[in-house]
Scaffold this motif. Structure first.
Motif, PDB file in Angstrom:
ATOM      1  N   HIS A   1     -45.163  28.286  30.638  1.00 16.08           N
ATOM      2  CA  HIS A   1     -46.286  28.497  29.735  1.00 16.08           C
ATOM      3  C   HIS A   1     -45.767  28.553  28.300  1.00 16.08           C
ATOM      4  O   HIS A   1     -44.781  29.244  28.024  1.00 16.08           O
ATOM      5  CB  HIS A   1     -47.004  29.800  30.075  1.00 16.08           C
ATOM      6  CG  HIS A   1     -47.674  29.790  31.413  1.00 16.08           C
ATOM      7  ND1 HIS A   1     -48.358  30.867  31.928  1.00 16.08           N
ATOM      8  CD2 HIS A   1     -47.771  28.818  32.357  1.00 16.08           C
ATOM      9  CE1 HIS A   1     -48.848  30.572  33.110  1.00 16.08           C
ATOM     10  NE2 HIS A   1     -48.497  29.327  33.398  1.00 16.08           N
TER      11      HIS A   1
ATOM     12  N   THR B   1     -43.133  32.537  30.195  1.00 16.48           N
ATOM     13  CA  THR B   1     -43.905  32.247  28.984  1.00 16.48           C
ATOM     14  C   THR B   1     -43.006  32.295  27.758  1.00 16.48           C
ATOM     15  O   THR B   1     -42.211  33.226  27.599  1.00 16.48           O
ATOM     16  CB  THR B   1     -45.048  33.270  28.813  1.00 16.48           C
ATOM     17  OG1 THR B   1     -45.871  33.268  29.982  1.00 16.48           O
ATOM     18  CG2 THR B   1     -45.900  32.928  27.592  1.00 16.48           C
TER      19      THR B   1
ATOM     20  N   GLU C   1     -43.719  26.481  36.852  1.00 15.30           N
ATOM     21  CA  GLU C   1     -44.738  26.521  35.796  1.00 15.30           C
ATOM     22  C   GLU C   1     -44.203  27.218  34.551  1.00 15.30           C
ATOM     23  O   GLU C   1     -43.864  28.403  34.583  1.00 15.30           O
ATOM     24  CB  GLU C   1     -45.975  27.258  36.313  1.00 15.30           C
ATOM     25  CG  GLU C   1     -47.248  26.925  35.580  1.00 15.30           C
ATOM     26  CD  GLU C   1     -48.471  27.419  36.351  1.00 15.30           C
ATOM     27  OE1 GLU C   1     -49.017  28.464  35.954  1.00 15.30           O
ATOM     28  OE2 GLU C   1     -48.858  26.765  37.345  1.00 15.30           O
TER      29      GLU C   1
ATOM     30  N   ILE D   1     -49.854  24.832  29.438  1.00  9.17           N
ATOM     31  CA  ILE D   1     -49.243  24.989  30.756  1.00  9.17           C
ATOM     32  C   ILE D   1     -48.555  23.685  31.147  1.00  9.17           C
ATOM     33  O   ILE D   1     -49.150  22.602  31.077  1.00  9.17           O
ATOM     34  CB  ILE D   1     -50.304  25.379  31.808  1.00  9.17           C
ATOM     35  CG1 ILE D   1     -50.947  26.718  31.417  1.00  9.17           C
ATOM     36  CG2 ILE D   1     -49.678  25.461  33.201  1.00  9.17           C
ATOM     37  CD1 ILE D   1     -52.135  27.097  32.261  1.00  9.17           C
TER      38      ILE D   1
ATOM     39  N   ARG E   1     -54.494  23.916  29.433  1.00  9.82           N
ATOM     40  CA  ARG E   1     -54.247  25.052  28.568  1.00  9.82           C
ATOM     41  C   ARG E   1     -55.193  26.181  28.932  1.00  9.82           C
ATOM     42  O   ARG E   1     -56.246  25.978  29.542  1.00  9.82           O
ATOM     43  CB  ARG E   1     -54.388  24.672  27.097  1.00  9.82           C
ATOM     44  CG  ARG E   1     -55.773  24.319  26.631  1.00  9.82           C
ATOM     45  CD  ARG E   1     -55.746  23.848  25.176  1.00  9.82           C
ATOM     46  NE  ARG E   1     -55.224  24.865  24.279  1.00  9.82           N
ATOM     47  CZ  ARG E   1     -54.592  24.602  23.132  1.00  9.82           C
ATOM     48  NH1 ARG E   1     -54.380  23.354  22.753  1.00  9.82           N
ATOM     49  NH2 ARG E   1     -54.159  25.583  22.360  1.00  9.82           N
ATOM     50  N   SER E   2     -54.805  27.385  28.548  1.00 10.22           N
ATOM     51  CA  SER E   2     -55.629  28.577  28.712  1.00 10.22           C
ATOM     52  C   SER E   2     -55.604  29.312  27.387  1.00 10.22           C
ATOM     53  O   SER E   2     -54.604  29.956  27.048  1.00 10.22           O
ATOM     54  CB  SER E   2     -55.074  29.462  29.835  1.00 10.22           C
ATOM     55  OG  SER E   2     -55.817  30.675  29.938  1.00 10.22           O
TER      56      SER E   2
ATOM     57  N   GLU F   1     -54.905  35.950  35.504  1.00 11.22           N
ATOM     58  CA  GLU F   1     -54.397  35.084  34.447  1.00 11.22           C
ATOM     59  C   GLU F   1     -54.100  33.716  35.031  1.00 11.22           C
ATOM     60  O   GLU F   1     -53.333  33.607  35.986  1.00 11.22           O
ATOM     61  CB  GLU F   1     -53.129  35.674  33.815  1.00 11.22           C
ATOM     62  CG  GLU F   1     -53.356  37.017  33.113  1.00 11.22           C
ATOM     63  CD  GLU F   1     -52.106  37.501  32.399  1.00 11.22           C
ATOM     64  OE1 GLU F   1     -51.196  36.680  32.163  1.00 11.22           O
ATOM     65  OE2 GLU F   1     -52.040  38.698  32.071  1.00 11.22           O
ATOM     66  N   ASN F   2     -54.716  32.710  34.471  1.00 16.57           N
ATOM     67  CA  ASN F   2     -54.508  31.326  34.929  1.00 16.57           C
ATOM     68  C   ASN F   2     -54.722  31.188  36.428  1.00 16.57           C
ATOM     69  O   ASN F   2     -53.974  30.490  37.126  1.00 16.57           O
ATOM     70  CB  ASN F   2     -53.109  30.845  34.534  1.00 16.57           C
ATOM     71  CG  ASN F   2     -52.867  30.953  33.041  1.00 16.57           C
ATOM     72  OD1 ASN F   2     -53.634  30.433  32.246  1.00 16.57           O
ATOM     73  ND2 ASN F   2     -51.802  31.649  32.666  1.00 16.57           N
TER      74      ASN F   2
END
Length: 306
Positions: free
Chosen positions: A199, A156, A197, A186, A180-181, A109-110
């Motif tokens: 999210h 998140t 970080e 982000i 972004r994902s 993920e990311n």
């Protein structure tokens, strides 16, 4: 005036003894401060962290007799916990299988290998490979030092409308939009790696979450002690409704809600948890800030045994 990453995350449990067992025995974290919610002294406030109680490593819990969280938006939806290597994820995957911990498969993920899992009350967590920063293992942990959790990040949250939240994150809190994902934006702070970080997932179809056990109460961001007054002035000058200065004894705080309703805290990196207890005795007895000390007998009588 840049954030140093996360300071701590505070969640809700309705089972303090089970919570204590899971986070110290299953996850191998150290209970670095056993205290009470300073605004509701009937409730524990339990701080779990690395071996020395470093800012940015704490996941903390209020113990309240409430039902389970109703999941939704306008809330923190997952808390990342950093481990040092992909080999550690494999070790944890086997440990969770042995302990019967609900988990997903290892996935990227990311750009980071990630193992999502939940505690016994449905608290959504994830182990994320990130070796940035110093590690401070706890010698008495049941988890080998090389596999121990190193701290928080990424965290998140879910919102319905990203624009007002983006304004607060970038213009007030000096975060950087880092891409972004999918539906997740982000944001970066100054903290190294994943501890810096945040999210933000955008989903206007979800109803607002209803807080309860297994949910998150607030997320705290790490600021230098020397910048505390400047941050208080910044919130005032930008007309952000907030708590005003709050002295939690082990750190100083400022609280405010971002526009989608998630409660944020700015917390100082000092004076720290060893202010009133020796480092080798952290979390072993009920610790109270000086202004509650004269109520110790009353407060202890109202708490359950861990």
């Amino acid at each position: 005036m840049n954030l140093k990453g996360f300071h701590h995350l505070t969640a809700v449990t309705a089972d303090a003894p089970g919570n204590y067992r899971f986070y110290t025995e299953a996850l191998g974290l150290r209970l670095v401060k056993k205290t009470v919610n300073q605004d509701d002294t009937s409730a524990y406030h339990l701080f779990y962290a690395d071996g020395v109680g470093s800012p940015g490593t704490d996941i903390t819990f209020f113990d309240w007799p409430v039902g389970r969280e109703r999941r939704g938006s306008h809330s923190v939806t997952r808390t990342g916990l950093r481990v040092g290597s992909e080999a550690s994820l494999g070790w944890w995957q086997q440990r969770f299988k042995t302990l019967g911990v609900q988990q997903a498969g290892i996935a990227e993920e990311n750009g980071r290998p990630t193992l999502a899992f939940e505690d016994h009350e449905g608290q959504r967590l994830a182990l994320v490979v990130d070796s940035h920063g110093d590690a401070h293992p706890w010698e008495q942990s049941p988890v080998p030092a090389e596999h121990q959790i190193r701290g928080l990040g990424p965290i998140t949250m879910s919102v319905a409308d990203p624009d007002p939240t983006d304004m607060v994150l970038t213009k007030l809190m000096n975060m950087t939009a880092a891409g972004r994902s999918g539906d997740t934006l982000i944001y970066r702070m100054d903290g190294p790696g994943a501890v810096g970080e945040l999210h933000v997932t955008v989903d206007p179809s979800l109803p607002p979450a209803q807080q309860g056990a297994g949910g998150v109460h607030h997320v705290a961001f790490n600021i230098p002690y020397a910048d505390y007054d400047a941050w208080a002035s910044r919130l005032r000058s930008m007309r952000v409704p907030n708590s005003g200065p709050v002295d939690r004894f082990w750190f100083k705080s400022l609280y405010f809600r971002e526009p989608n309703g998630v409660l944020f805290e700015l917390a100082t990196d000092a004076p720290g948890f060893a202010t009133d207890e020796p480092m080798d005795k952290l979390g072993t007895t009920l610790s109270l800030p000086p202004f509650l000390e004269n109520r110790r007998t009353e407060i202890e009588a109202g708490l359950k045994r861990l």
